[in-house]
Motif scaffolding. Structure first.
Motif, PDB file in Angstrom:
ATOM      1  N   ILE A  43       0.851  -1.180   0.000  1.00  0.00           N
ATOM      2  CA  ILE A  43       0.000   0.000   0.000  1.00  0.00           C
ATOM      3  C   ILE A  43       0.892   1.237   0.000  1.00  0.00           C
ATOM      4  O   ILE A  43       1.829   1.336   0.793  1.00  0.00           O
ATOM      5  CB  ILE A  43      -0.890   0.033   1.275  1.00  0.00           C
ATOM      6  N   GLU A  44       0.592   2.181  -0.886  1.00  0.00           N
ATOM      7  CA  GLU A  44       1.322   3.450  -0.859  1.00  0.00           C
ATOM      8  C   GLU A  44       0.335   4.596  -1.023  1.00  0.00           C
ATOM      9  O   GLU A  44      -0.798   4.396  -1.420  1.00  0.00           O
ATOM     10  CB  GLU A  44       2.407   3.500  -1.929  1.00  0.00           C
ATOM     11  N   ASN A  45       0.785   5.761  -0.636  1.00  0.00           N
ATOM     12  CA  ASN A  45      -0.058   6.968  -0.655  1.00  0.00           C
ATOM     13  C   ASN A  45      -1.259   6.813   0.264  1.00  0.00           C
ATOM     14  O   ASN A  45      -2.357   7.252  -0.053  1.00  0.00           O
ATOM     15  CB  ASN A  45      -0.522   7.310  -2.079  1.00  0.00           C
ATOM     16  N   TYR A  46      -1.047   6.188   1.412  1.00  0.00           N
ATOM     17  CA  TYR A  46      -2.113   5.998   2.386  1.00  0.00           C
ATOM     18  C   TYR A  46      -1.962   7.055   3.471  1.00  0.00           C
ATOM     19  O   TYR A  46      -0.864   7.251   3.995  1.00  0.00           O
ATOM     20  CB  TYR A  46      -2.024   4.593   2.989  1.00  0.00           C
ATOM     21  N   GLY A  55       0.510  -4.508   3.277  1.00  0.00           N
ATOM     22  CA  GLY A  55      -0.900  -4.669   3.630  1.00  0.00           C
ATOM     23  C   GLY A  55      -1.078  -5.646   4.779  1.00  0.00           C
ATOM     24  O   GLY A  55      -1.874  -5.420   5.695  1.00  0.00           O
TER      25      GLY A  55
END
Length: 101
Positions: A43-46, A55
């Motif tokens: 997961i990126e830009n979370y 995750g």
């Protein structure tokens, strides 16, 4: 007997468990995080996290947060859910029956 039974150990179930347990409501969450679409992903830009996150790690951290708030976590699939006189009955893989209002 639990007040709240949450079926599913993905992001929504974990969030519900955290909020319920933080209110000191007897809460159980039943599910397998590895069945979540988030498991095994990156997961990126979370919001609130820099860079790429695992995750699976995020799910594990969420479950630990729910536990630390008082939620009981059961790593199992749900086989059935039925209405009972006192609320609901949740039957899991090993045959155990969990009762919740």
């Amino acid at each position: 007997m639990y007040n709240v039974a949450i079926i599913g150990a993905g992001p929504a179930g974990i969030q519900a468990a955290i909020h319920s347990a933080r209110k000191k409501v007897a809460t159980v969450m039943v599910g397998k995080p590895r069945n979540s679409a988030m498991h095994g992903t990156e997961i990126e830009n979370y919001f609130g996290f820099q860079g790429v996150q695992s995750g699976s790690g995020m799910l594990d951290n969420g479950i630990e947060q729910a536990r630390s708030s008082g939620c009981q976590f059961i790593d199992s699939n749900v086989l059935s859910l039925s209405k009972s006189e006192k609320g609901f009955s949740v039957r899991i893989e090993n045959g155990t029956e969990i009762c919740a209002r």
